[in-house]
Design an enzyme around this catalytic site. Sequence first.
Site, short mmCIF file in Angstrom:
data_model
loop_
_atom_site.label_atom_id
_atom_site.label_comp_id
_atom_site.label_asym_id
_atom_site.label_seq_id
_atom_site.Cartn_x
_atom_site.Cartn_y
_atom_site.Cartn_z
N CYS A 103 10.04 -37.30 -8.41
CA CYS A 103 8.69 -37.88 -8.52
C CYS A 103 7.94 -37.84 -7.21
O CYS A 103 6.84 -38.37 -7.11
CB CYS A 103 8.76 -39.30 -9.07
SG CYS A 103 9.61 -40.43 -7.97
N ARG A 124 -3.42 2.93 8.48
CA ARG A 124 -3.74 1.65 7.84
C ARG A 124 -2.52 0.77 7.75
O ARG A 124 -1.41 1.24 7.51
CB ARG A 124 -4.22 1.87 6.40
CG ARG A 124 -5.51 2.59 6.25
CD ARG A 124 -5.64 3.03 4.80
NE ARG A 124 -6.70 3.99 4.64
CZ ARG A 124 -7.90 3.69 4.16
NH1 ARG A 124 -8.17 2.48 3.78
NH2 ARG A 124 -8.82 4.61 4.06
N GLY A 179 -8.12 -7.62 4.35
CA GLY A 179 -8.91 -7.67 5.57
C GLY A 179 -8.23 -8.33 6.76
O GLY A 179 -8.84 -8.50 7.80
N GLY A 210 12.88 -39.32 -4.86
CA GLY A 210 11.62 -39.64 -4.19
C GLY A 210 11.57 -38.78 -2.93
O GLY A 210 11.93 -39.20 -1.84
N TYR A 221 13.73 -33.20 -15.34
CA TYR A 221 12.26 -33.22 -15.38
C TYR A 221 11.68 -33.26 -13.97
O TYR A 221 12.38 -33.58 -13.01
CB TYR A 221 11.74 -34.41 -16.19
CG TYR A 221 11.97 -35.76 -15.53
CD1 TYR A 221 11.06 -36.27 -14.61
CD2 TYR A 221 13.11 -36.51 -15.81
CE1 TYR A 221 11.28 -37.49 -14.00
CE2 TYR A 221 13.33 -37.73 -15.21
CZ TYR A 221 12.41 -38.21 -14.30
OH TYR A 221 12.63 -39.41 -13.68
N HIS A 238 -15.35 -8.97 1.70
CA HIS A 238 -14.26 -9.80 2.21
C HIS A 238 -14.32 -11.22 1.62
O HIS A 238 -13.33 -11.76 1.13
CB HIS A 238 -14.35 -9.85 3.74
CG HIS A 238 -13.39 -10.83 4.35
ND1 HIS A 238 -13.78 -12.10 4.72
CD2 HIS A 238 -12.08 -10.73 4.59
CE1 HIS A 238 -12.72 -12.72 5.19
NE2 HIS A 238 -11.67 -11.92 5.14
N ASN A 286 9.24 -37.71 -1.15
CA ASN A 286 8.35 -38.04 -0.03
C ASN A 286 9.15 -38.78 1.03
O ASN A 286 9.18 -38.41 2.20
CB ASN A 286 7.18 -38.93 -0.48
CG ASN A 286 6.37 -38.28 -1.59
OD1 ASN A 286 6.34 -37.06 -1.69
ND2 ASN A 286 5.73 -39.09 -2.42
N ASP A 287 9.78 -39.85 0.60
CA ASP A 287 10.58 -40.61 1.55
C ASP A 287 11.84 -39.84 1.97
O ASP A 287 12.27 -39.92 3.11
CB ASP A 287 10.97 -41.97 0.97
CG ASP A 287 9.87 -42.99 1.20
OD1 ASP A 287 9.43 -43.12 2.36
OD2 ASP A 287 9.43 -43.65 0.24
N SER A 296 15.72 -40.72 -9.80
CA SER A 296 14.48 -40.00 -9.61
C SER A 296 14.38 -39.72 -8.11
O SER A 296 14.38 -40.64 -7.30
CB SER A 296 13.30 -40.84 -10.09
OG SER A 296 12.11 -40.14 -9.82
N ARG A 354 -3.44 -1.32 -6.06
CA ARG A 354 -2.58 -2.50 -5.94
C ARG A 354 -2.99 -3.48 -7.03
O ARG A 354 -4.10 -3.38 -7.57
CB ARG A 354 -2.73 -3.15 -4.56
CG ARG A 354 -4.14 -3.62 -4.30
CD ARG A 354 -4.31 -4.20 -2.90
NE ARG A 354 -5.73 -4.46 -2.65
CZ ARG A 354 -6.24 -4.76 -1.49
NH1 ARG A 354 -5.47 -4.82 -0.43
NH2 ARG A 354 -7.53 -5.00 -1.35
N LYS A 380 0.83 -1.20 0.00
CA LYS A 380 0.00 0.00 0.00
C LYS A 380 0.86 1.26 0.00
O LYS A 380 0.65 2.18 -0.79
CB LYS A 380 -0.91 -0.02 1.23
CG LYS A 380 -2.03 1.01 1.16
CD LYS A 380 -2.80 1.08 2.47
CE LYS A 380 -3.48 -0.21 2.83
NZ LYS A 380 -4.90 -0.23 2.67
N MET A 427 -5.54 -7.33 8.48
CA MET A 427 -5.00 -6.47 9.54
C MET A 427 -5.86 -5.23 9.67
O MET A 427 -6.96 -5.18 9.16
CB MET A 427 -3.55 -6.17 9.24
CG MET A 427 -2.68 -7.37 9.47
SD MET A 427 -1.00 -7.03 9.12
CE MET A 427 -1.09 -6.56 7.45
#
Length: 906
Positions: free
Chosen positions: A860, A96, A105, A795, A880, A481, A797-798, A793, A363, A26, A107
């Site tokens: 992956c 403000r 909205g 992994g 990739y 809002h 997640n693990d 690749s 904005r 702002k 703050m």
Amino acid sequence: MTKYIYEFGPNKTEGDASQKNLLGGKGANLAEMAKLKLPVPPGFTISTECCNHYFDLNGRFPDTLEEEILNALANIESQAGMVFGDPGNPLLVSCRSGARSSMPGMMETILNVGLCTATIPGLIKKTNNEWFVYDAYRRLIMMYSDVVMEKAEQLRPKDGMGIRLNLEMMMNNLKNDKGYNNDTDISTEDLKALCERFKKKIKEDLKADFPDNPKDQLMGAIGAVFKSWNGKRAVSYRRIEHIPDTWGTAVNVQTMVFGNMGDTSATGVAFTRDPATGDNKFYGEWLVNAQGEDVVAGTRTPNPLNIDTKNSQNKHLPSLEESMPQLYTQLFDIRNLLEAHYKDMQDIEFTIQEGRLYMLQCRVGKRTATAALNMAMDMLEEGTIDEKTMVCRLDPKILDDMLHPIVDPNAEKTAVKVAEGLPAGPGGAWGQIVFTAEDAVQWAKSDKNVILVREETNPEDIEGMRAAAAVLTARGGMTSHAALVARGWGKCCIVGAGALKINVETKELRVGTRVFKEGDIFTLNGTRGMVYQGQLKMKDASENVRFKAFMSIADKYRAMQVRTNADTPADAMTALDFGAQGIGLFRTEHMFYGADSDKALFLLRKMILSKTHEEREIALEELFPFVKEEIKATLQVMDNLPVTIRLLDPPLHEFVPQSRENQQEIADALHIDIEEVFKRSEQLLESNPMIGHRGVRLGITYPEISHMQVKAIFEACAELIKAGKNPMPEIMVPVTCNEKELAFVRDIVTQCHDQALKTYEIEALPYLYGTMIEIPRAALIADKMAEYAQFFSFGTNDLTQMTFGFSRDDIGSFMNDYIDNAILSFDPFETLDQEAVGGLVTTAVERGRRTRPEIKLGICGEHGGDPESVIFCHKAGLNYVSCSPYRVPIARLAAAQAAIMYSDCR
Ligand code: PEP
Ligand code: MG
């Protein structure tokens, strides 16, 4: 001495739009507008740095701040020709918040600061408008007591009834008693008396006097805005949006201009283009004789800005274009200037004080996904922006909305309509209705699809809005809002459905004579603003010609390929439609879970519960044709494209039959007693299966399992080659931590390969052999792993699980505490932890390439579809990313943006 204050206004402006980090969005844009010579009331911005120092000092202002404020005030005073706190000619200011990126909205704002016993008479005399002065005063009292005296002091209101609600109730009672329809109807005398009663109530409830000194008011307001950065709803919003706590908020102190000085005054909010459709039409709402938040708060139905903004709800109300044509023309010119300057759609706030226009904010405007796409493409076609800018205009996350369902238009034709409102958030959704944000969160936790129905939403509802499939409100306009937040998230949302009479107490809503209760199902068409009874059919929205054109431009800039994680021909086809360039992860175990997999699962169980090598060989032989067919079907769909087929990964006990009927079936097939089945199943149980007998370890213990799978892959390929196809298999070994594991499995692979060549009498069966990198040890010895692996690749997640030591299946019980206590700023299973997990990835990239420069590298884990993580993968130099089919476009766009923004990284 640190400079904390940056002035803006007609005479002096110190900042500009590039300084969002320091001045907040702002503040930076107010400075920019002032530089553009737009009518911005003079003011100053207190920097975000000051906010951070304020917290470092445990809620105390830095020593030099007050003096800086007084100096800046003196400059404003001389420009405005008024003096803050002066009884004869008082200057009032607004205060403000404004963070780096907009947090609609979240703050606080306090208007009319500086009104007190000493300044009220002077302002009345000067304006000759006593009603206006007391209206401004009652607003100050309401905002200030709520924000500064209650919230910032962390006072917990009794029964959730905060001071603001109490004061609002007093005002509503007054309106009811006296038959006033609108706030603007209240008489001056009544307003005056109300202000006195407000102050008494504040003293009673908050045990403090309402400050009657302008300077105390100002400093209190500034501190409260800082504190609102750590308010509950701002913190919730930051967690959802991944905004760091360290940014802090700026405070903008600005000369007040008044939209509530009578019929020649007004206030409004507008978008330089339609934020719902993207149409190149000036779009907005306004209210005559109103101040600040009235338009957004939905207290009165706002008027349309112009003809283009008229809709079924507001068409009877006068537009600004009709009511104040000259001011409208001035505003329209400003709209054109701002668009030309920023080259993007702006969201603006303006106030008209006695026939003079002022700009209070601009904005980059939040928009629906459809609007974002249309605007970006239009601006490219108009020649306003270039291709790279256009590609970076869409937040990859919002593509979800374009790919997610809409209400089937055929189902809609015969649906029972409940109500009509404004189309604030796109797409369609159905769900059970609930009436509080808490209920939305609770119901969603138990996997229910919910629609949050509210009179109007306020920032306290944020968690519930997030949890709900859609949001429906009875009041509010397109800039309310609910509309802003839902649009920001791309969530289906309808606002201002005035026919709904909601009773939160009894948890029901009435529409005419019809009554709906909590739990009833509604379907919302957020694109048209229609609310229907019951669950309607949804339809895929992916066939969007413009979207395809946009994506093909984005693809031109991408450095990484995007593949998909898919285990069935159907998923593979969906992913191909979304632009996948191969399969990065085919989880072979999934062929035993899906539809029509009963027979295959039975044979797998038979194999798992076999005790001897011979028993297992027989079971594997029976299983083989199923596995081969499944693999072949997917390879066929993905002809000419690489398919990474992962050998069996999960621990075997996951497949052990649980029901008595299934156990008996296996016992019969193996000619053993059911008790023996129990015994063998028990032997398979492990304390920590995720780090137990899974992945490559299964193949070490039971090479015949790997053998069967690899043989199936090569035979499937051989048959496809014979049929004139071009399969491109990549055989991937999961959960490895030692290069000798890879050597072990490679022998099986080579053997099966050579055998298939002979069996099918073909010359070549091209394939790649590689591994997942999902254990930290494997990442650290990637140079050795690369001696055998032609590709890695990641992994993740693990890799995340093992790097953090957080069980990926159990984080639900503590992750929120980590986030709430700011120990982690995001869930590392959603967004890649670049510091440590990312460090392992870059180490493995570097070491792997050292051994094998041409090694193919991809990811992956779930992170492959998360835009921030995709950017990391680009920077890390991966070839990739692979993700679930619906996230393919998201990854494509994120990869294109990464390549544009970080072209020097690779
Ligand atoms: C991984 O661990 O990142 C991965 C893709 O494998 P899975 O989720 O099947 O363990
Ligand atoms: Mg894994």
